[in-house]
Motif scaffolding. Structure first.
Motif, PDB file in Angstrom:
ATOM      1  N   ARG A   1       0.524  -1.067  -0.013  1.00 30.66           N
ATOM      2  CA  ARG A   1       0.037  -0.021  -0.051  1.00 30.66           C
ATOM      3  C   ARG A   1       0.817   1.251  -0.221  1.00 30.66           C
ATOM      4  O   ARG A   1       0.330   2.450   0.150  1.00 30.66           O
ATOM      5  CB  ARG A   1      -0.818   0.000   1.249  1.00 30.66           C
ATOM      6  CG  ARG A   1      -1.847  -0.922   1.139  1.00 30.66           C
ATOM      7  CD  ARG A   1      -3.126  -0.362   0.388  1.00 30.66           C
ATOM      8  NE  ARG A   1      -4.467  -1.189   0.237  1.00 30.66           N
ATOM      9  CZ  ARG A   1      -5.526  -0.715  -0.049  1.00 30.66           C
ATOM     10  NH1 ARG A   1      -5.781   0.453  -0.467  1.00 30.66           N
ATOM     11  NH2 ARG A   1      -6.686  -1.286   0.138  1.00 30.66           N
TER      12      ARG A   1
ATOM     13  N   PRO B   1      -6.607   0.746  -5.811  1.00 29.25           N
ATOM     14  CA  PRO B   1      -7.663   1.062  -6.238  1.00 29.25           C
ATOM     15  C   PRO B   1      -7.778   0.798  -7.783  1.00 29.25           C
ATOM     16  O   PRO B   1      -8.816   0.302  -8.378  1.00 29.25           O
ATOM     17  CB  PRO B   1      -7.718   2.622  -5.995  1.00 29.25           C
ATOM     18  CG  PRO B   1      -7.124   2.688  -4.781  1.00 29.25           C
ATOM     19  CD  PRO B   1      -5.932   1.666  -4.986  1.00 29.25           C
TER      20      PRO B   1
ATOM     21  N   CYS C   1      -8.053  -2.803  -8.592  1.00 25.59           N
ATOM     22  CA  CYS C   1      -9.483  -3.209  -8.627  1.00 25.59           C
ATOM     23  C   CYS C   1     -10.264  -2.788  -9.896  1.00 25.59           C
ATOM     24  O   CYS C   1     -11.158  -3.506 -10.220  1.00 25.59           O
ATOM     25  CB  CYS C   1     -10.251  -2.789  -7.327  1.00 25.59           C
ATOM     26  SG  CYS C   1      -9.822  -3.350  -5.738  1.00 25.59           S
ATOM     27  N   ASP C   2      -9.915  -1.638 -10.391  1.00 21.31           N
ATOM     28  CA  ASP C   2     -10.642  -1.322 -11.553  1.00 21.31           C
ATOM     29  C   ASP C   2     -10.320  -2.097 -12.687  1.00 21.31           C
ATOM     30  O   ASP C   2     -11.215  -2.462 -13.568  1.00 21.31           O
ATOM     31  CB  ASP C   2     -10.356   0.227 -11.811  1.00 21.31           C
ATOM     32  CG  ASP C   2     -10.740   1.297 -10.803  1.00 21.31           C
ATOM     33  OD1 ASP C   2     -11.860   0.970 -10.035  1.00 21.31           O
ATOM     34  OD2 ASP C   2     -10.417   2.622 -10.789  1.00 21.31           O
TER      35      ASP C   2
ATOM     36  N   ARG D   1     -15.646  -8.035  -7.335  1.00 24.26           N
ATOM     37  CA  ARG D   1     -14.721  -7.457  -6.143  1.00 24.26           C
ATOM     38  C   ARG D   1     -15.514  -8.746  -4.888  1.00 24.26           C
ATOM     39  O   ARG D   1     -16.564  -8.342  -4.751  1.00 24.26           O
ATOM     40  CB  ARG D   1     -14.545  -6.240  -5.787  1.00 24.26           C
ATOM     41  CG  ARG D   1     -13.809  -6.156  -4.622  1.00 24.26           C
ATOM     42  CD  ARG D   1     -13.764  -4.385  -4.255  1.00 24.26           C
ATOM     43  NE  ARG D   1     -13.550  -3.772  -5.582  1.00 24.26           N
ATOM     44  CZ  ARG D   1     -13.382  -2.340  -5.280  1.00 24.26           C
ATOM     45  NH1 ARG D   1     -13.312  -1.914  -4.487  1.00 24.26           N
ATOM     46  NH2 ARG D   1     -13.190  -1.495  -6.386  1.00 24.26           N
TER      47      ARG D   1
END
Ligand code: SAM
Length: 151
Positions: A85, A92, A95-96, A105
């Motif tokens: 992180r 993010p 995930c997209d 997800r």
């Protein structure tokens, strides 16, 4: 790809763990995990682990590898992935990318827990595995830090 990266020390440990757990149907392979040919006869799988990869490759290779996950994973199957992180936080975007490639997800670790783990389930139609392709190349640390400093 240097042979150092295909580290037999990794697979020796994996083999030990497999034996200790009594998993007699698990085969441990020492090979280049980036090559789609390695997955001939294995893909599509119910469970795909992409762990220790996304923090070591360029953004382009992260997205490219996620694209190949839709060939490695059976419809209804699961990909578990990791990514640190530290800035820039790419979770993010990852995930997209998964969700743009036909994944839903299931779970993603909270931003402040000190690690990044995600679980995505493949819900789109099965795609054939494209053989002869390289999904990613581990970048040298200096390349990634220079890129991140400019991000
Ligand atoms: C960050 S570590 C992750 C180890 C483990 N998967 C984990 O999540 O704890 C990355 C490992 O991948 C290995 N590696 C790098 N490129 C590889 C490749 N193309 N094929 C197989 N292993 C590779 C390196 O030797 C290194 O041990």
């Amino acid at each position: 790809m240097s042979s150092k990266r295909r580290d037999p020390g990794n697979t020796a440990l994996a083999q030990q763990a497999v034996r200790a757990a009594g998993l007699d149907q698990v085969e441990v392979v020492t090979g280049d995990a980036a090559l789609t040919d390695q997955y001939r006869g294995v893909a599509p799988a119910d469970l795909v682990l992409v762990c220790g990869v996304f923090g070591n490759v360029t953004d382009e290779d992260i997205e490219r590898t996620i694209g190949f996950c839709s060939q490695l994973c059976v419809t209804g199957g699961t990909v578990i992935w990791t990514r640190h992180r530290s800035a820039p936080d790419r979770v993010p975007l990852i995930c997209d990318w998964f969700e743009g490639h036909g994944f839903d997800r299931q779970w993603v670790s909270e931003a402040d827990v000190g690690f990044g783990v995600g679980v995505h389930r493949f819900t789109a139609g099965q795609r054939p595995l494209a053989l002869g392709e390289r999904m990613f190349t581990f970048a040298e640390y200096v390349v990634l830090s220079e890129r991140d400093a400019g991000a």
